[in-house]
Design a protein around this motif. Structure first.
Motif, PDB file in Angstrom:
ATOM      1  N   LYS A  88      -0.551  -6.799  -9.661  1.00  0.00           N
ATOM      2  CA  LYS A  88      -1.126  -5.544  -9.160  1.00  0.00           C
ATOM      3  C   LYS A  88      -0.169  -4.951  -8.143  1.00  0.00           C
ATOM      4  O   LYS A  88       0.644  -5.654  -7.534  1.00  0.00           O
ATOM      5  N   VAL A  89      -0.255  -3.653  -7.967  1.00  0.00           N
ATOM      6  CA  VAL A  89       0.638  -2.946  -7.046  1.00  0.00           C
ATOM      7  C   VAL A  89       0.116  -3.119  -5.627  1.00  0.00           C
ATOM      8  O   VAL A  89      -1.038  -2.771  -5.343  1.00  0.00           O
ATOM      9  N   GLY A  91      -0.802  -2.349  -1.868  1.00  0.00           N
ATOM     10  CA  GLY A  91      -1.175  -1.052  -1.295  1.00  0.00           C
ATOM     11  C   GLY A  91      -0.294  -0.601  -0.151  1.00  0.00           C
ATOM     12  O   GLY A  91      -0.376   0.553   0.278  1.00  0.00           O
ATOM     13  N   ASN A  92       0.567  -1.501   0.349  1.00  0.00           N
ATOM     14  CA  ASN A  92       1.322  -1.170   1.571  1.00  0.00           C
ATOM     15  C   ASN A  92       2.811  -0.977   1.307  1.00  0.00           C
ATOM     16  O   ASN A  92       3.637  -1.229   2.165  1.00  0.00           O
ATOM     17  N   ASN A  95       6.656   4.139  -3.295  1.00  0.00           N
ATOM     18  CA  ASN A  95       6.971   4.240  -4.732  1.00  0.00           C
ATOM     19  C   ASN A  95       5.952   3.509  -5.602  1.00  0.00           C
ATOM     20  O   ASN A  95       6.297   2.698  -6.465  1.00  0.00           O
ATOM     21  N   GLN A  96       4.688   3.855  -5.387  1.00  0.00           N
ATOM     22  CA  GLN A  96       3.608   3.172  -6.106  1.00  0.00           C
ATOM     23  C   GLN A  96       3.699   3.374  -7.626  1.00  0.00           C
ATOM     24  O   GLN A  96       3.428   2.452  -8.394  1.00  0.00           O
ATOM     25  N   GLU A  97       4.098   4.573  -8.058  1.00  0.00           N
ATOM     26  CA  GLU A  97       4.185   4.827  -9.501  1.00  0.00           C
ATOM     27  C   GLU A  97       5.256   3.961 -10.140  1.00  0.00           C
ATOM     28  O   GLU A  97       5.066   3.410 -11.226  1.00  0.00           O
ATOM     29  N   MET A  99       6.294   1.114  -9.037  1.00  0.00           N
ATOM     30  CA  MET A  99       5.779  -0.253  -9.041  1.00  0.00           C
ATOM     31  C   MET A  99       4.823  -0.468 -10.221  1.00  0.00           C
ATOM     32  O   MET A  99       4.854  -1.510 -10.875  1.00  0.00           O
ATOM     33  N   ALA A 100       3.987   0.532 -10.485  1.00  0.00           N
ATOM     34  CA  ALA A 100       3.030   0.416 -11.591  1.00  0.00           C
ATOM     35  C   ALA A 100       3.755   0.280 -12.926  1.00  0.00           C
ATOM     36  O   ALA A 100       3.298  -0.428 -13.831  1.00  0.00           O
ATOM     37  N   PRO A 113      10.785  -1.264  -4.198  1.00  0.00           N
ATOM     38  CA  PRO A 113      10.278   0.066  -3.822  1.00  0.00           C
ATOM     39  C   PRO A 113      10.916   0.596  -2.539  1.00  0.00           C
ATOM     40  O   PRO A 113      10.874   1.798  -2.280  1.00  0.00           O
TER      41      PRO A 113
END
Length: 547
Positions: A88-89, A91-92, A95-97, A99-100, A113
């Protein structure tokens, strides 16, 4: 040293008790590998935290204790499970996208990231190394990716393939029906996508050292279990690592007791003896709830180190690892002061006492001298009385109290003054609640202020107190720079004004004059803050200027 070793063999300090368990493994001689191996594990899907610190600090204490009772060389490896798939990505991280997009890839393949390292795993490993190095821990870093790919685990992986059914017999009863249907101790790394796949093993070929599994698109693939082509599920992986490396000691939180049980069984199935294990209690927050990174409750390591030196945190970690402890901001001043009390006691202790002293387990034979002439709790009260915004204000009082001390000659004291101002302004000041004195307290405080300004009145109060108690003690010398004399005056006034129990008198002083319910000895505070300044503080409190 031989006398101290004899004492260590009987010491009841928990690191020695643990060390003796490890030594029993080699009662007949040193291990074939030539050293005793201590291990700590780390999952690099997140950044190092207070639990990581505690595990390495405590394991180091056991290692140091072992070195005291045995001449067998030791190693401590900090093992990073960086070949694990990103499930899972976090939260902290930025570059969340991105990571996904990298979900299910090994952490050492997931793009960093932060953009500073070759991978997310490498970034977190670098953080872990810098973190451990900053505390001076002696350890050898180990990367799961490197160990799998270099062949370090190949022999044990082939044995695990041969004993696949035994491992399944151990694991399947611990799983739910749905998980049982798809479970395999081997997680293939897909040649197509690079993903770490959680899929059943359809076929095994022990002679070839391969497994067959099905890709998500339906294609059947045959892969060697060696060379980094597969990773083991984490409980079998833990056991395989113990067996392959000959791990002798590892500790973990009590939430992993079941995992330790299963891993130990698997380690035995692989023909090796599992390590000695210690299950430690987890930390709770102020309300007694388990500390959770996702909840954000409790106290982080960064927060502790904002308000106190790392040695105080090591001291806190030493205390009763099998007992649940509340980890929140109020424990910091107590830990700091207790740590320095133990430092001061150490030089005068015999060998048995030294080996039971926490500072020995923090520093080994190189226990430093404390340069804290003033307790941390006293510094907080000084900051409160003077509304200090920086440590220079506190040094104004410290310099009068101990003229020989300077920030340069007493760096620990200087750092503590800075920590105290920060702690006071962030935690004490917002919570301060002054109250008006009761009639009894007002009369007593008025007399205390009068006695602090007049030696004859002070000695008369002590004389009257002695007479009331039926004692004929010799009167002390009236010295308003002496905290013992000042404390005897405070004690006398409390007795003369009928405070029972006497602690109610001290509590009243702090609630009325400092907005807190407790503090260090008030005589010591007055000596440090200054007698005239203390009289002025009492006057302001009695005038209602503080409420």
């Amino acid at each position: 040293m031989s006398d101290m070793r004899d004492e260590a063999m009987n010491s009841k300090a928990w690191p020695f008790e643990e060390a003796r368990r490890v030594l029993k493994r080699y009662a007949k001689g040193a291990p074939e590998k030539g050293y005793v191996l201590f291990q700590t594990g780390y999952g690099p899907s997140g950044l190092p935290h207070i639990g990581t610190f505690g595990e390495v600090a405590r394991t180091t204490m056991v290692r140091r204790a072992f070195e005291m009772i045995s001449d067998i060389p030791t190693k401590l490896i900090c093992f990073s499970d960086d070949m694990d798939g990103l499930r899972k990505v976090p939260g902290n991280v930025p570059n969340q996208e991105q990571m996904a997009e990298d979900l299910n890839l090994p952490l050492t393949v997931v793009r960093d990231p932060f953009g500073t390292h070759d991978s997310f795993g490498a970034h977190n490993n670098a953080r872990l190394n810098a973190f451990l190095d900053s505390f001076g821990f002696e350890y050898e870093f180990a990367s799961s990716t490197e160990y799998y790919k270099s062949g370090r685990f190949d022999e044990m992986l082939l044995l695990a393939l041969e004993r696949f059914d035994k491992i399944m017999e151990i694991m399947l009863p611990t799983l739910g029906a749905e998980r049982q249907a798809t479970y395999s101790p081997f997680l293939p790394v897909s040649p197509k996508t690079g993903h770490v796949l959680q899929v059943p093993t359809l076929e095994r070929n022990v002679e070839k050292g391969t497994i067959v599994y099905e890709e998500p698109d339906g294609e059947r693939v045959e892969l060697p279990v060696t060379g980094g082509n597969v990773k083991m599920q984490w409980k079998p992986d833990w056991a395989m690592r113990w067996a392959a490396l000959g791990v002798d000691y590892e500790m973990s939180g009590k939430d992993l007791i079941d995992s330790v049980t299963q891993a130990s069984k698997i380690c035995r199935a692989l023909g090796q003896r599992p390590p000695e294990c210690l299950s430690y209690e987890l930390f709770n927050d102020e309300e007694g709830q388990k500390i959770s990174k996702s909840k954000g409750n409790g106290l982080s390591m960064e927060e502790w180190l904002t308000y106190a030196a790392p040695e105080s945190l090591q001291y806190f970690m030493f205390l009763k690892p099998k007992t649940a402890k509340r980890l929140y901001f109020d424990v910091i001043p107590k830990a700091v002061d207790e740590y320095h009390q133990q430092l001061r006691a150490y030089p005068g202790q015999d060998d048995k006492q030294k080996l039971a002293n926490p500072v020995y387990h923090i520093h080994g034979h190189n226990v430093p001298a404390s340069d804290m002439m003033v307790p941390f709790s006293m510094l907080l009260n000084l900051a409160s009385a003077s509304s200090a915004e920086d440590k220079d204000v506190l040094w104004g009082f410290i310099a009068k109290y101990a003229p020989e001390a300077t920030p340069e000659s007493h760096p620990g004291m200087d750092a503590a003054a800075g920590f105290a101002v920060r702690y006071f302004n962030d935690f004490v000041k917002p919570a301060k609640v002054y109250r008006a004195p009761t009639d009894q307290e007002r009369v007593a405080l008025e007399e205390l202020a009068a006695c602090f300004g007049d030696a004859d009145k002070a000695l008369d109060a002590i004389t009257r107190k002695n007479a009331a108690m039926g004692r004929e003690d010799e009167l002390p010398k009236a010295d308003f720079a002496d905290e013992e004399f000042l404390q005897s005056v405070v004690f006398a006034i409390g007795k003369l004004h009928g405070f029972e129990p006497l602690r109610d008198w001290f509590k009243a002083i702090y609630e009325v004059c400092l907005g807190a319910s407790q503090g260090p000895r008030f005589g010591g505070f007055a000596a440090l803050y200054g007698v005239e300044e203390t009289r002025a503080l009492i006057a302001k409190a009695l005038a209602g200027d503080l409420v």
